[in-house]
Design a protein around this motif. Structure first.
Motif, mmCIF file in Angstrom:
data_model
loop_
_atom_site.group_PDB
_atom_site.id
_atom_site.type_symbol
_atom_site.label_atom_id
_atom_site.label_comp_id
_atom_site.label_asym_id
_atom_site.label_seq_id
_atom_site.Cartn_x
_atom_site.Cartn_y
_atom_site.Cartn_z
ATOM 1 N N GLY A 1 3.439 3.097 -3.431
ATOM 2 C CA GLY A 1 3.121 4.220 -4.298
ATOM 3 C C GLY A 1 3.624 5.505 -3.699
ATOM 4 N N SER A 2 3.391 5.656 -2.436
ATOM 5 C CA SER A 2 3.864 6.831 -1.711
ATOM 6 C C SER A 2 5.373 6.937 -1.793
ATOM 7 C CB SER A 2 3.401 6.729 -0.263
ATOM 8 O OG SER A 2 4.130 7.596 0.560
ATOM 9 N N ARG A 3 6.027 5.784 -1.705
ATOM 10 C CA ARG A 3 7.480 5.768 -1.753
ATOM 11 C C ARG A 3 7.986 6.171 -3.138
ATOM 12 N NH1 ARG A 3 9.132 3.229 2.508
ATOM 13 N NH2 ARG A 3 7.469 1.694 2.373
ATOM 14 N N THR B 1 0.814 -1.213 0.000
ATOM 15 C CA THR B 1 0.000 0.000 0.000
ATOM 16 C C THR B 1 0.846 1.260 0.000
ATOM 17 O OG1 THR B 1 -1.685 -1.168 1.232
ATOM 18 C CG2 THR B 1 -1.834 1.203 1.199
ATOM 19 N N ASN B 2 1.986 1.173 0.632
ATOM 20 C CA ASN B 2 2.787 2.370 0.793
ATOM 21 C C ASN B 2 3.823 2.549 -0.312
ATOM 22 O OD1 ASN B 2 2.712 4.561 2.366
ATOM 23 N ND2 ASN B 2 4.155 3.839 3.905
#
Lengths: 151, 151
Positions: A15-17, A12-13
């Motif tokens: 993309g943020s990364r 989930t994270n």
DNA sequence: GCATTTAGTTAAGTAACTATACTTTTTTTA
DNA sequence: TAAAAAAAGTATAGTTACTTAACTAAATGC
């Protein structure tokens, strides 16, 4: 408690990364000068200023400050530099003698067009690797992102 | 001739323009300090450095320079500043006495986590406005973009 | 065992700003 | 309509975030 990210799937994270990675890449790119058209090397700030003036020209210093999101003092410095490089020219405002209108010289317009072309080519390369629908979604996302960052 | 953009539909270039707008927004954001966790205000460079070290820590100065895409000299300056703010600490490399290992202090880890949380919240807000498929496409695009900019 | 490479530091210089104080007009208002 | 306030632009000093180049010290490679 505040570690709610652990309640979501692992990826989930990511993309943020990746978005973070993109920001780092842009930071790097936005540091070194490049050539545009017949003008010599232009710093990122300089070409962004040329872009903000646009080929139609006749922009007030204060309007330019607003478009670029910087102070009037910074604009004075930038325009002085760009005038020395003969990419822009100052002309008096016809009705308000406080105002100064900025416009691109021929050399400035040349740089503007060359810069647009770089953007265009870049985007075209991206387009080659994506379907039309994907491009559409991407542009929608960029737009949302822009609206977010407005604040 | 070189105005081939005019051979395409009018809106073809709007994506490129929005991408330009995004870059301008990021430029603006990447200028002012923000608070993260218990640390005082951190400049964008500072928090990016904290992010690049990561909570696992024990990173060489030169490795850090590579991750951040800046020179070794710049890293020395950054780390000296962050050490003064007690967000990172230097320790000697066990096998190679030239090397220095950097790691986050508790305060540094706190800032790291707070920053991650901001990213996460931001991304979540974006997620609220998009479908799952759209997010997926977006991430794919960001990834392509990253690969492009690598050069 | 000497030359080269690698890790890190230092110092000076640059770009891109900001903040503040200032001048000159224009607009407001009392 | 005269004085005050606002707006446009400039000048200057200071800050941040770097780079470049010269340096020291330790490790590696014949």
């Amino acid at each position: 408690m505040n570690k709610n990210k652990n309640q979501l799937p692992n990826n989930t994270n990511s993309g943020s990364r990746n978005l973070g990675r993109l920001i780092m890449q842009l930071r790097r790119l936005e540091r070194k000068p490049h050539h545009f058209g017949t003008a010599g090397p232009l710093t990122p700030s300089e070409i962004h200023t040329v872009e903000a003036i646009g080929t139609e020209g006749d922009v007030l210093m204060s309007e330019l400050a607003m478009r670029l999101g910087i102070t009037k003092g910074a604009v004075t410095q930038l325009i002085t530099r760009l005038e020395a490089k003969e990419l822009v020219k100052r002309s008096p405002h016809p009705n308000d003698s406080r105002g100064i209108l900025i416009s691109l010289t021929e050399k400035g317009k040349d740089a503007y067009i060359a810069h647009e072309e770089v953007h265009f080519q870049f985007y075209n390369q991206l387009r080659l690797q994506l379907s039309e629908q994907e491009i559409e979604v991407f542009e929608k996302c960029i737009d949302k992102l822009n609206n977010f960052l407005q604040k």
